[in-house]
Design a protein around this motif. Structure first.
Motif, mmCIF file in Angstrom:
data_model
loop_
_atom_site.group_PDB
_atom_site.id
_atom_site.type_symbol
_atom_site.label_atom_id
_atom_site.label_comp_id
_atom_site.label_asym_id
_atom_site.label_seq_id
_atom_site.Cartn_x
_atom_site.Cartn_y
_atom_site.Cartn_z
ATOM 1 N N CYS A 1 15.787 2.629 9.533
ATOM 2 C CA CYS A 1 15.210 2.100 8.290
ATOM 3 C C CYS A 1 13.943 2.884 7.900
ATOM 4 N N PHE A 2 13.902 3.351 6.643
ATOM 5 C CA PHE A 2 12.750 4.150 6.204
ATOM 6 C C PHE A 2 11.940 3.425 5.129
ATOM 7 N N CYS A 3 12.105 2.110 5.049
ATOM 8 C CA CYS A 3 11.433 1.351 3.984
ATOM 9 C C CYS A 3 9.908 1.459 4.038
ATOM 10 N N ALA A 4 9.359 1.621 5.228
ATOM 11 C CA ALA A 4 7.898 1.667 5.336
ATOM 12 C C ALA A 4 7.325 2.852 4.563
ATOM 13 N N GLU A 5 8.142 3.898 4.389
ATOM 14 C CA GLU A 5 7.658 5.075 3.645
ATOM 15 C C GLU A 5 8.227 5.113 2.235
ATOM 16 N N CYS A 6 8.796 4.018 1.786
ATOM 17 C CA CYS A 6 9.473 4.033 0.487
ATOM 18 C C CYS A 6 8.488 4.352 -0.646
ATOM 19 N N ASP A 7 8.857 5.330 -1.470
ATOM 20 C CA ASP A 7 7.976 5.742 -2.571
ATOM 21 C C ASP A 7 8.688 5.627 -3.908
ATOM 22 N N ARG A 8 9.815 4.871 -3.955
ATOM 23 C CA ARG A 8 10.703 4.984 -5.108
ATOM 24 C C ARG A 8 10.946 3.701 -5.896
ATOM 25 N N ILE A 9 11.281 3.932 -7.152
ATOM 26 C CA ILE A 9 11.842 2.869 -7.980
ATOM 27 C C ILE A 9 13.109 3.447 -8.622
ATOM 28 N N ARG A 10 13.906 2.563 -9.196
ATOM 29 C CA ARG A 10 15.136 3.011 -9.860
ATOM 30 C C ARG A 10 15.179 2.446 -11.265
ATOM 31 N N VAL A 11 15.758 3.209 -12.178
ATOM 32 C CA VAL A 11 16.023 2.664 -13.508
ATOM 33 C C VAL A 11 17.503 2.891 -13.796
ATOM 34 N N LYS B 1 5.960 -6.699 -6.978
ATOM 35 C CA LYS B 1 6.960 -7.556 -6.321
ATOM 36 C C LYS B 1 7.940 -6.752 -5.470
ATOM 37 N N LYS B 2 7.709 -5.453 -5.359
ATOM 38 C CA LYS B 2 8.627 -4.627 -4.568
ATOM 39 C C LYS B 2 8.670 -5.153 -3.136
ATOM 40 N N PRO B 3 9.875 -5.390 -2.612
ATOM 41 C CA PRO B 3 9.935 -5.959 -1.265
ATOM 42 C C PRO B 3 9.501 -4.967 -0.182
ATOM 43 N N GLU B 4 9.138 -5.503 0.938
ATOM 44 C CA GLU B 4 8.671 -4.656 2.033
ATOM 45 C C GLU B 4 9.821 -3.814 2.582
ATOM 46 N N LYS B 5 11.007 -4.429 2.627
ATOM 47 C CA LYS B 5 12.162 -3.665 3.128
ATOM 48 C C LYS B 5 13.460 -4.310 2.655
ATOM 49 N N HIS B 6 14.539 -3.569 2.870
ATOM 50 C CA HIS B 6 15.840 -4.125 2.493
ATOM 51 C C HIS B 6 16.281 -5.166 3.517
ATOM 52 N N HIS B 7 17.281 -5.962 3.128
ATOM 53 C CA HIS B 7 17.825 -6.960 4.057
ATOM 54 C C HIS B 7 19.341 -6.831 4.074
ATOM 55 N N PHE B 8 19.807 -5.583 4.130
ATOM 56 C CA PHE B 8 21.254 -5.338 4.077
ATOM 57 C C PHE B 8 22.009 -6.128 5.145
ATOM 58 N N LEU B 9 21.381 -6.234 6.298
ATOM 59 C CA LEU B 9 22.117 -6.845 7.402
ATOM 60 C C LEU B 9 22.077 -8.360 7.365
ATOM 61 N N LYS C 1 14.597 -1.361 -11.129
ATOM 62 C CA LYS C 1 14.832 -1.993 -9.826
ATOM 63 C C LYS C 1 13.861 -1.393 -8.834
ATOM 64 N N THR C 2 13.242 -2.243 -8.050
ATOM 65 C CA THR C 2 12.268 -1.712 -7.102
ATOM 66 C C THR C 2 12.871 -1.513 -5.731
ATOM 67 N N CYS C 3 14.086 -2.004 -5.519
ATOM 68 C CA CYS C 3 14.746 -1.790 -4.231
ATOM 69 C C CYS C 3 16.248 -1.807 -4.468
ATOM 70 N N LEU C 4 16.941 -0.878 -3.865
ATOM 71 C CA LEU C 4 18.389 -0.740 -4.056
ATOM 72 C C LEU C 4 19.117 -2.035 -3.731
ATOM 73 N N HIS C 5 18.619 -2.724 -2.750
ATOM 74 C CA HIS C 5 19.350 -3.877 -2.248
ATOM 75 C C HIS C 5 19.115 -5.165 -3.035
ATOM 76 N N ASN D 1 0.794 -1.219 0.000
ATOM 77 C CA ASN D 1 0.000 0.000 0.000
ATOM 78 C C ASN D 1 0.839 1.288 0.000
ATOM 79 N N ARG D 2 2.089 1.175 -0.442
ATOM 80 C CA ARG D 2 2.918 2.378 -0.526
ATOM 81 C C ARG D 2 2.687 3.022 -1.893
ATOM 82 N N GLU D 3 2.523 4.340 -1.882
ATOM 83 C CA GLU D 3 2.319 5.082 -3.129
ATOM 84 C C GLU D 3 3.686 5.274 -3.795
HETATM 85 S S1 SF4 Z 1 16.158 -0.084 0.764
HETATM 86 FE FE1 SF4 Z 1 14.658 -0.620 -0.816
HETATM 87 S S2 SF4 Z 1 12.669 -0.584 0.182
HETATM 88 FE FE2 SF4 Z 1 14.125 0.425 1.551
HETATM 89 S S3 SF4 Z 1 13.950 2.604 1.086
HETATM 90 FE FE3 SF4 Z 1 15.596 1.828 -0.196
HETATM 91 S S4 SF4 Z 1 14.645 1.211 -2.099
HETATM 92 FE FE4 SF4 Z 1 13.020 1.472 -0.622
#
Ligand code: SF4
Length: 321
Positions: A249-259, A299-307, A266-270, A6-8
């Motif tokens: 972590c600010f993923c809950a407010e993520c509003d972005r995609i990358r090209v 398919k954009k993930p809910e959050k990153h899993h960097f750790l 890409k829907t998530c940097l990670h 439900n993120r815009e």
């Molecule tokens: S890590 Fe991925 S989900 Fe989190 S803010 Fe960045 S792009 Fe959005």
């Protein structure tokens, strides 16, 4: 466009080149980089077709990134053209500042809405060491010119490397004292060559700044597209910001995609995912493009899993910072 959480989604970070005129140690190896061929990169027309259609899907904000976007000869013309796309409200640019003195007036004329300039140190020798080839004076001349021509929303981005001393942190922050520019400290992310580099946390930097400049007061208004949290310091014209993807972590407010520069969405940097848009763009196939973008966003993930995991194996300059 809404994703499945439900993120815009209304913001695209578009890399216009994977090339750069610097070779920062945490971003690229000194030699042996294999850059995209010109024919592999999105052309001027493909970029406009992409953004016109993304605007139809609800994208309102565009950040032009790289590599270094000002190494691409048509970047200013591109910005000018993107500004005319119906539905696009803001076009901003991220740059290393090396060529900014030359382009600042043209960017102002192109009606750029904001600019992020990377400055990791104010020590010329250290700057040369980090960037391998860069001259700090050129970046400072670029910053000065950007202020002079009154580019809106100027931000200085500093990667919070572990080596930054207390004095350097205060010196960099002081750029926001006499001019209304904002200085942001970016937490080092474990991507590409940034993996394994020690970094400083937001809390460490805040404590150093408070010891020298007094209390940091939270500033609630938004100062751009990004997820930074901002603070005011008494006597400073600009704000101090922090972007801390790991610590805060600010993923809950993520509003972005990358090209990426070769047209990979890409829907998530990670995430090591991505959907190739090049064919849809080359053939100007609007239906295919819509279908690909909408399906990727679901398919954009809910959050990153960097750790927890490895993630994308590409370098930051190849993903688009
Ligand atoms: S890590 Fe991925 S989900 Fe989190 S803010 Fe960045 S792009 Fe959005």
């Amino acid at each position: 466009m809404k994703d499945s959480f439900n993120r815009e989604i209304d913001y695209v970070r578009l890399s216009v080149t994977d090339r750069c005129d610097l070779r920062c140690t945490y971003c690229m190896p000194a030699t042996g980089m294999c850059f995209l061929k010109k024919s592999e990169m999105l052309s001027f027309d493909e970029i406009l077709f992409l953004l016109t259609n993304l605007a139809d899907l609800g994208i309102k904000k565009v950040k032009i990134t790289g590599g270094e976007p000002l190494t691409r000869p048509d970047t200013v013309a591109l910005i000018k053209a993107i500004k005319t796309i119906k539905g696009i409200e803001k076009v901003t640019l991220t740059t290393n500042g090396i060529q900014l003195a030359r382009y600042a007036s043209a960017l102002k004329e192109a009606k750029l809405d904001g600019i992020n300039i990377s400055i990791d140190t104010l020590d010329p020798d250290e700057f040369h060491e980090i960037t391998r080839v860069g001259e700090l004076k050129r970046v400072l001349a670029g910053l000065k010119k950007a202020i002079e021509v009154d580019l809106p929303n100027i931000k200085v981005n500093t990667v919070a490397r572990g080596e930054l001393t207390d004095e350097e942190i205060c010196e960099i922050a002081s750029l926001a004292k006499s001019d209304a520019i904002h200085v942001r400290f970016i937490e080092l992310m474990p991507i590409g060559l940034g993996k394994g580099c020690p970094g400083k946390t937001q809390e460490e930097i805040m404590s150093i700044l408070q010891t020298t400049y007094g209390e940091l007061h939270p500033f609630d208004q938004q100062l751009g597209n990004g997820p930074a949290s901002y603070f005011s310091l008494t006597g400073f014209k600009g704000k101090i910001g922090f972007i801390s993807a790991l610590g805060h972590c600010f993923c809950a407010e993520c509003d972005r995609i990358r090209v990426t520069a070769d047209g990979c969405l890409k829907t998530c940097l990670h995430m090591d995912d991505g959907c190739e848009l090049k064919e849809a763009l080359q053939t100007k196939n609007k239906e295919l493009l819509f279908a690909q973008v909408l399906s990727a966003i679901q398919k954009k993930p809910e959050k990153h899993h960097f750790l927890e995991s490895q993630g994308d194996s590409r370098l930051m300059s190849q993903i688009g910072g």
